[in-house]
Design an enzyme around this catalytic site. Sequence first.
Site, mmCIF file in Angstrom:
data_model
loop_
_atom_site.group_PDB
_atom_site.id
_atom_site.type_symbol
_atom_site.label_atom_id
_atom_site.label_comp_id
_atom_site.label_asym_id
_atom_site.label_seq_id
_atom_site.Cartn_x
_atom_site.Cartn_y
_atom_site.Cartn_z
ATOM 1 N N ARG A 59 0.832 -1.217 0.000
ATOM 2 C CA ARG A 59 0.000 0.000 0.000
ATOM 3 C C ARG A 59 0.858 1.255 0.000
ATOM 4 O O ARG A 59 0.441 2.317 -0.480
ATOM 5 C CB ARG A 59 -0.993 -0.050 1.163
ATOM 6 C CG ARG A 59 -2.017 -1.170 0.999
ATOM 7 C CD ARG A 59 -2.941 -1.293 2.191
ATOM 8 N NE ARG A 59 -2.281 -1.746 3.390
ATOM 9 C CZ ARG A 59 -2.089 -3.025 3.731
ATOM 10 N NH1 ARG A 59 -2.513 -3.983 2.934
ATOM 11 N NH2 ARG A 59 -1.482 -3.343 4.857
ATOM 12 N N GLU A 96 3.516 -6.678 13.420
ATOM 13 C CA GLU A 96 2.503 -6.871 14.467
ATOM 14 C C GLU A 96 2.059 -8.338 14.479
ATOM 15 O O GLU A 96 1.719 -8.887 15.504
ATOM 16 C CB GLU A 96 1.314 -5.941 14.207
ATOM 17 C CG GLU A 96 0.345 -5.878 15.363
ATOM 18 C CD GLU A 96 -0.880 -5.045 15.050
ATOM 19 O OE1 GLU A 96 -0.962 -4.477 13.954
ATOM 20 O OE2 GLU A 96 -1.761 -5.007 15.910
HETATM 21 P P1 AMP Z 1 4.410 -2.437 12.054
HETATM 22 O O1 AMP Z 1 5.693 -2.941 11.481
HETATM 23 O O2 AMP Z 1 3.972 -3.201 13.274
HETATM 24 O O3 AMP Z 1 4.429 -0.934 12.292
HETATM 25 O O4 AMP Z 1 3.282 -2.745 10.982
HETATM 26 C C1 AMP Z 1 3.071 -1.893 9.899
HETATM 27 C C2 AMP Z 1 2.819 -2.651 8.624
HETATM 28 O O5 AMP Z 1 1.905 -3.707 8.799
HETATM 29 C C3 AMP Z 1 2.234 -1.729 7.581
HETATM 30 O O6 AMP Z 1 2.816 -2.024 6.315
HETATM 31 C C4 AMP Z 1 0.754 -2.019 7.615
HETATM 32 O O7 AMP Z 1 0.223 -1.997 6.313
HETATM 33 C C5 AMP Z 1 0.630 -3.395 8.258
HETATM 34 N N1 AMP Z 1 -0.304 -3.407 9.394
HETATM 35 C C6 AMP Z 1 -0.001 -3.651 10.697
HETATM 36 N N2 AMP Z 1 -1.068 -3.613 11.486
HETATM 37 C C7 AMP Z 1 -2.112 -3.305 10.681
HETATM 38 C C8 AMP Z 1 -3.525 -3.084 10.911
HETATM 39 N N3 AMP Z 1 -4.074 -3.158 12.128
HETATM 40 N N4 AMP Z 1 -4.293 -2.769 9.842
HETATM 41 C C9 AMP Z 1 -3.741 -2.673 8.596
HETATM 42 N N5 AMP Z 1 -2.446 -2.870 8.318
HETATM 43 C C10 AMP Z 1 -1.632 -3.189 9.349
#
Ligand code: AMP
Length: 176
Positions: A59, A96
């Site tokens: 995205r 995550e």
């Molecule tokens: P992080 O590395 O934990 O900051 O996760 C960010 C990445 O995971 C981004 O590329 C987001 O598109 C995806 N992502 C993580 N959690 C979500 C969520 N609750 N909803 C949508 N995308 C998420």
Amino acid sequence: MENLKRLIRTIPDYPKPGIMFRDVTTLLRDADGFEQAIIALARPFETERVDAVAGIEARGFILGGAVADRLGCGFVPIRKKGKLPWKTIGQEYTLEYGVDAIEIHEDAIRTGERILIVDDLIATGGTAEAAAKLVRRSGGEVVGAAFVIDLPELGGLGKLEEHGVRCHALVAFEGH
Ligand code: AMP
């Protein structure tokens, strides 16, 4: 920004129980919403020198490409491991929901270039932090990181700022 927030769809328990998936495809589908999001993502960086936007798969490509066009600079894809066709530099990170690795072409950024990182959402900050490391290991300087959505409870934005990255997010949602 409330209008942008309304255009983002929430899908409970996707891709696994307990995760509230914030789906920006509904925002991207709306011409005014998409335009406003790109204007707002680019705004803090319009007065700065930005040599390229680095967008994180997938995205971050859609948003980052449009932000790069608005800032009049180039675009660098940061992709999941094994997807880029040329020689790469890789960086592991904790998501995550899982562990993964992202890569950048080794010649995508020249020494001293000023790079803006763009993604749709920051949760724990693991992905964006890995992207910042890739930019820096490539010899680039991170101008900042821009996201449509912040999940403040997960603390990613603060963590990224501790690593010296100036962060900008348009809307925040409670929870994971
Ligand atoms: P992080 O590395 O934990 O900051 O996760 C960010 C990445 O995971 C981004 O590329 C987001 O598109 C995806 N992502 C993580 N959690 C979500 C969520 N609750 N909803 C949508 N995308 C998420």
